[in-house]
Design a protein around this motif. Sequence first.
Motif, PDB file in Angstrom:
ATOM      1  N   LYS A  41      89.654  35.050  28.714  1.00  0.00           N
ATOM      2  CA  LYS A  41      89.432  33.793  29.434  1.00  0.00           C
ATOM      3  C   LYS A  41      88.180  33.863  30.292  1.00  0.00           C
ATOM      4  O   LYS A  41      87.530  32.853  30.510  1.00  0.00           O
ATOM      5  N   ARG A  49      88.433  27.543  29.008  1.00  0.00           N
ATOM      6  CA  ARG A  49      89.297  28.469  29.737  1.00  0.00           C
ATOM      7  C   ARG A  49      90.615  27.798  30.108  1.00  0.00           C
ATOM      8  O   ARG A  49      91.686  28.374  29.939  1.00  0.00           O
ATOM      9  N   PHE A  52      92.700  27.278  26.992  1.00  0.00           N
ATOM     10  CA  PHE A  52      93.234  28.554  26.529  1.00  0.00           C
ATOM     11  C   PHE A  52      94.419  28.989  27.389  1.00  0.00           C
ATOM     12  O   PHE A  52      95.470  29.382  26.872  1.00  0.00           O
ATOM     13  N   SER A  55      97.428  26.691  26.795  1.00  0.00           N
ATOM     14  CA  SER A  55      97.997  26.966  25.473  1.00  0.00           C
ATOM     15  C   SER A  55      98.785  28.265  25.470  1.00  0.00           C
ATOM     16  O   SER A  55      99.908  28.324  24.950  1.00  0.00           O
ATOM     17  N   PRO A  78      90.967  33.029  20.856  1.00  0.00           N
ATOM     18  CA  PRO A  78      91.241  31.899  21.754  1.00  0.00           C
ATOM     19  C   PRO A  78      91.323  30.552  21.033  1.00  0.00           C
ATOM     20  O   PRO A  78      92.171  29.722  21.370  1.00  0.00           O
ATOM     21  N   GLU A  79      90.490  30.341  20.041  1.00  0.00           N
ATOM     22  CA  GLU A  79      90.510  29.076  19.300  1.00  0.00           C
ATOM     23  C   GLU A  79      91.842  28.872  18.588  1.00  0.00           C
ATOM     24  O   GLU A  79      92.362  27.755  18.526  1.00  0.00           O
ATOM     25  N   ILE A  82      94.512  27.991  21.186  1.00  0.00           N
ATOM     26  CA  ILE A  82      94.358  26.600  21.601  1.00  0.00           C
ATOM     27  C   ILE A  82      94.930  25.665  20.543  1.00  0.00           C
ATOM     28  O   ILE A  82      95.645  24.703  20.864  1.00  0.00           O
TER      29      ILE A  82
END
Length: 140
Positions: A41, A49, A52, A55, A78-79, A82
């Motif tokens: 993050k 951030r 993320f 999520s 991270p994608e 999300i």
Amino acid sequence: MKKLPILLLILSCTSLVACSKGSQINGHTTRTAYKSVKALKNRLSPEARIEFEVSFWTLRDSIKNEKEFLNTVDGKKPEEIIAMGKELYQQRKNSGFAGYDQYSSWEDMIAKFGKERLDQENRKNKEDAKDKANDVLYKL
């Protein structure tokens, strides 16, 4: 002497393999998962951030079993987290989840969380300024 170049080659290959997972969550234990989330993050933009974090914690809230949760997030970028968070938000919104009725969309929820975070930071900065004004240390 011939073993030294082979050893260096093996060491460099293993270090390259170990470094390639720097953009993924390490879900071997809860502690390593939280550490990797914290590191990831900090590399993201402020907008991403917040998405993320929301999520990740939404997923954590929905999956009560520790092992199942760790298997779900292990190796994810991270994608991907999300995207999973958006999907879970939509499922909960469609099923009438009580906390989500105040938000019209995912973007609306993220915008409100972002605004709340800015308000918290502003309040903290004002409190710090008051503390500095009341400082009793004197410069000699």
